[in-house]
Motif scaffolding. Structure first.
Motif, short mmCIF file in Angstrom:
data_model
loop_
_atom_site.label_atom_id
_atom_site.label_comp_id
_atom_site.label_asym_id
_atom_site.label_seq_id
_atom_site.Cartn_x
_atom_site.Cartn_y
_atom_site.Cartn_z
N ASP A 177 22.18 -19.76 27.85
CA ASP A 177 21.00 -18.81 27.68
C ASP A 177 20.71 -18.27 29.17
N LYS A 178 20.94 -19.16 30.09
CA LYS A 178 20.67 -18.58 31.50
C LYS A 178 21.60 -17.59 32.04
N ILE A 179 22.98 -17.67 31.67
CA ILE A 179 23.93 -16.74 31.91
C ILE A 179 23.58 -15.45 31.23
N GLU A 180 23.45 -15.60 30.02
CA GLU A 180 23.20 -14.33 29.36
C GLU A 180 22.09 -13.49 29.78
N LYS B 13 29.44 -19.11 19.38
CA LYS B 13 28.51 -18.18 19.28
C LYS B 13 29.10 -17.06 18.26
N ALA B 14 30.33 -16.70 18.36
CA ALA B 14 30.99 -15.58 17.47
C ALA B 14 30.96 -16.02 16.10
N LEU B 15 31.26 -17.48 15.81
CA LEU B 15 31.14 -17.97 14.40
C LEU B 15 29.96 -18.19 14.01
N ASN B 16 28.72 -17.96 14.74
CA ASN B 16 27.43 -17.91 14.18
C ASN B 16 26.87 -16.43 14.32
N ASN B 17 27.86 -15.58 14.38
CA ASN B 17 27.62 -14.15 14.35
C ASN B 17 26.56 -13.92 15.72
N ILE B 18 26.56 -14.59 16.58
CA ILE B 18 25.86 -14.14 17.87
C ILE B 18 26.43 -13.33 18.91
N LYS C 254 27.12 -11.34 26.21
CA LYS C 254 27.66 -10.48 27.13
C LYS C 254 28.85 -10.95 27.87
N LEU C 255 28.99 -12.26 28.00
CA LEU C 255 30.18 -12.94 28.62
C LEU C 255 31.04 -13.01 27.37
#
Length: 278
Positions: free
Chosen positions: A148-151, A205-210, A213-214
């Motif tokens: 979350d901090k990276i994002e 994250k992609a599997l959860n449709n999130i 940016k990275l």
């Protein structure tokens, strides 16, 4: 008398400041914190340079037996040596608070740390956001809250310094439960491992449709042994750094945000290294 915390910098014995060396030369007892980082030399080389004996202070001594470190500090000077800068780890802040609680005077002698030396890759320090720590995953424990901090940094166009896990004098779960003082061999996370874990976070994250940016094509910088004579820096896409060898520890990883043309030009020299190493 004073309890001194002396930063040693990132390289070898000669990286200590003149002020720090004067403190060490005059101290009655000298301890070397030996678990949050490593130097390019051993304790013997430090002792030869200082001309005085040095006692290794492991995690147990610093975190559980601080009484030993602070003993007699009201009557004599004690020097606690820290690789990098004394405030590079929260453990050392806690040690200072313990000294304050005992009314023991303390002084800090600062030095270079990865927090400022990371600028050697060409990314400007004032363009960095919050620093994160990436820990080793296990089969049953794969934390990703640091992401979350990276994002957040990337959303603001900022770079992220990732500090990679160090396991020194760690016990297995079995030995810990049995109360056996048996320790695992030291382990130092490589930039490769950090990149693999980051790619897994992206996939999860992609599997959860999130949306993130990275991405696998995001520009990152892998660094090893910064401040040493054989330091190495490689800039490439996140997915490509998984298989890029930058040598022995210690490693760090930087995730680049939006770059100024000057930063891009500086970073280009390390991209050439990456291309030659493939």
């Amino acid at each position: 008398m004073v309890f001194y915390l002396v930063g040693l910098g990132l390289g070898g014995p000669k990286d200590v400041t003149v002020k720090g060396l004067e403190v060490i030369k005059s101290a009655s007892r000298i301890y070397l914190e030996a678990y949050t980082s490593i130097l390019s030399c051993g304790k013997d080389e430090l002792e030869a340079f200082y001309g005085k004996p040095v006692t290794l202070a492991d995690r147990d001594m610093v975190e559980q037996d601080s009484e030993t470190l602070l003993a007699d500090a009201k009557e004599l000077d004690v020097a606690f040596l820290v690789i990098g800068d004394p405030f590079g780890a929260t453990t050392h802040s806690d040690l200072i608070l313990r000294a304050v609680d005992k009314n023991i005077p303390y002084k800090v002698v600062h030095n270079a740390s990865i927090m400022n030396a990371i600028g050697c890759c060409g990314l400007q320090l004032y363009n960095f956001g919050e620093t994160v720590s990436i820990v080793f995953w296990t089969d049953t424990w794969k934390p990703d809250s640091f992401y979350d901090k990276i994002e957040s940094n990337l959303q603001r166009g900022l770079h992220t310094l990732c500090l990679l896990d160090i396991k020194v004098k760690e016990q297995s779960i079995e030995n810990l439960m049995r109360g056996r003082k048996v320790y695992e061999p030291p382990r130092y996370m490589t930039a490769n491992t950090a990149c693999k874990q980051l790619l897994q976070v992206i996939d999860n994250k992609a599997l959860n449709n999130i949306k993130t940016k990275l991405q696998p094509d995001s520009m990152c910088v892998a660094l090893s042994r910064i401040g040493w004579d054989n330091q190495k820096i490689v800039a490439s896409k996140l997915k490509d750094l998984v298989n890029c060898d930058i040598g022995p520890p210690l490693h760090s990883l930087v995730i680049a945000g939006e770059m100024h043309p000057l930063e891009e030009d500086f970073l280009a020299q390390f991209k050439l290294v990456a291309e030659n190493s493939e």
